[in-house]
Design a protein around this motif. Structure first.
Motif, PDB file in Angstrom:
ATOM      1  N   GLU A  20      10.753  -9.413  10.463  1.00 47.70           N
ATOM      2  CA  GLU A  20      10.706  -8.065  11.049  1.00 47.70           C
ATOM      3  C   GLU A  20      11.650  -7.093  10.344  1.00 47.70           C
ATOM      4  OE1 GLU A  20       8.674  -7.324  13.822  1.00 47.70           O
ATOM      5  OE2 GLU A  20       7.887  -9.347  13.709  1.00 47.70           O
ATOM      6  N   THR A  21      11.774  -7.198   9.018  1.00 48.16           N
ATOM      7  CA  THR A  21      12.711  -6.351   8.276  1.00 48.16           C
ATOM      8  C   THR A  21      12.078  -5.074   7.759  1.00 48.16           C
ATOM      9  OG1 THR A  21      12.246  -7.562   6.250  1.00 48.16           O
ATOM     10  CG2 THR A  21      14.149  -8.283   7.551  1.00 48.16           C
ATOM     11  N   GLY A  22      10.882  -4.764   8.182  1.00 47.79           N
ATOM     12  CA  GLY A  22      10.209  -3.559   7.732  1.00 47.79           C
ATOM     13  C   GLY A  22       8.719  -3.781   7.619  1.00 47.79           C
ATOM     14  N   VAL A  23       8.090  -3.059   6.699  1.00 49.38           N
ATOM     15  CA  VAL A  23       6.654  -3.161   6.509  1.00 49.38           C
ATOM     16  C   VAL A  23       6.347  -3.511   5.046  1.00 49.38           C
ATOM     17  CG1 VAL A  23       6.072  -1.567   8.351  1.00 49.38           C
ATOM     18  CG2 VAL A  23       6.451  -0.688   6.065  1.00 49.38           C
ATOM     19  N   LEU A  24       5.242  -4.223   4.873  1.00 52.25           N
ATOM     20  CA  LEU A  24       4.757  -4.539   3.526  1.00 52.25           C
ATOM     21  C   LEU A  24       3.605  -3.594   3.223  1.00 52.25           C
ATOM     22  CD1 LEU A  24       4.691  -8.438   3.648  1.00 52.25           C
ATOM     23  CD2 LEU A  24       6.395  -6.971   2.570  1.00 52.25           C
ATOM     24  N   PHE A  25       3.573  -3.084   2.011  1.00 51.46           N
ATOM     25  CA  PHE A  25       2.530  -2.142   1.647  1.00 51.46           C
ATOM     26  C   PHE A  25       2.261  -2.215   0.154  1.00 51.46           C
ATOM     27  CE2 PHE A  25       6.421   0.069   0.800  1.00 51.46           C
ATOM     28  CZ  PHE A  25       6.166   0.914  -0.259  1.00 51.46           C
ATOM     29  N   ARG A  26       1.207  -1.518  -0.244  1.00 51.25           N
ATOM     30  CA  ARG A  26       0.829  -1.420  -1.656  1.00 51.25           C
ATOM     31  C   ARG A  26       0.349   0.006  -1.914  1.00 51.25           C
ATOM     32  NH1 ARG A  26      -2.861  -6.027  -3.421  1.00 51.25           N
ATOM     33  NH2 ARG A  26      -0.858  -7.036  -3.443  1.00 51.25           N
ATOM     34  N   CYS A  27       0.718   0.560  -3.048  1.00 54.60           N
ATOM     35  CA  CYS A  27       0.241   1.873  -3.459  1.00 54.60           C
ATOM     36  C   CYS A  27      -0.947   1.680  -4.386  1.00 54.60           C
ATOM     37  CB  CYS A  27       1.336   2.650  -4.193  1.00 54.60           C
ATOM     38  SG  CYS A  27       2.754   3.052  -3.179  1.00 54.60           S
ATOM     39  N   GLU A  28      -2.074   2.341  -4.065  1.00 52.89           N
ATOM     40  CA  GLU A  28      -3.276   2.198  -4.867  1.00 52.89           C
ATOM     41  C   GLU A  28      -3.736   3.550  -5.355  1.00 52.89           C
ATOM     42  OE1 GLU A  28      -5.907   0.184  -2.212  1.00 52.89           O
ATOM     43  OE2 GLU A  28      -5.023  -1.752  -2.675  1.00 52.89           O
ATOM     44  N   ARG A  29      -4.246   3.588  -6.534  1.00 50.88           N
ATOM     45  CA  ARG A  29      -4.751   4.847  -7.108  1.00 50.88           C
ATOM     46  C   ARG A  29      -6.219   5.003  -6.858  1.00 50.88           C
ATOM     47  NH1 ARG A  29      -1.182   7.529 -10.777  1.00 50.88           N
ATOM     48  NH2 ARG A  29       0.701   6.344 -10.730  1.00 50.88           N
TER      49      ARG A  29
END
Length: 69
Positions: free
Chosen positions: A60-69
């Motif tokens: 629970e240390t934050g969120v996982l994400f990905r930046c996509e073009r």
């Protein structure tokens, strides 16, 4: 005076370790971790890419994400 300096330095060092991290950390395979989803969105917006949320980070240390073009 020297005896007082070490405890103050130690207290300051320990206080810094307990502060939350407000930065984006690259994990693996293009996945990144941020403290909040707003921080993740701002990070992707900086490069003009779209945000794709993956889920909660471990422990629970934050969120996982990905930046996509």
């Amino acid at each position: 005076m020297k005896r007082l300096t070490f405890p103050i330095f130690l207290a300051a060092a320990l206080a810094g370790c307990g502060a939350p991290s407000h930065e984006v950390v690259r994990m693996n395979d293009g996945v990144m971790r941020a403290t909040t989803s707003a921080e993740a969105a701002a990070y992707c917006q900086k490069d003009r890419s779209s945000l794709r949320m993956i889920g909660k980070a471990p422990a629970e240390t934050g969120v996982l994400f990905r930046c996509e073009r």
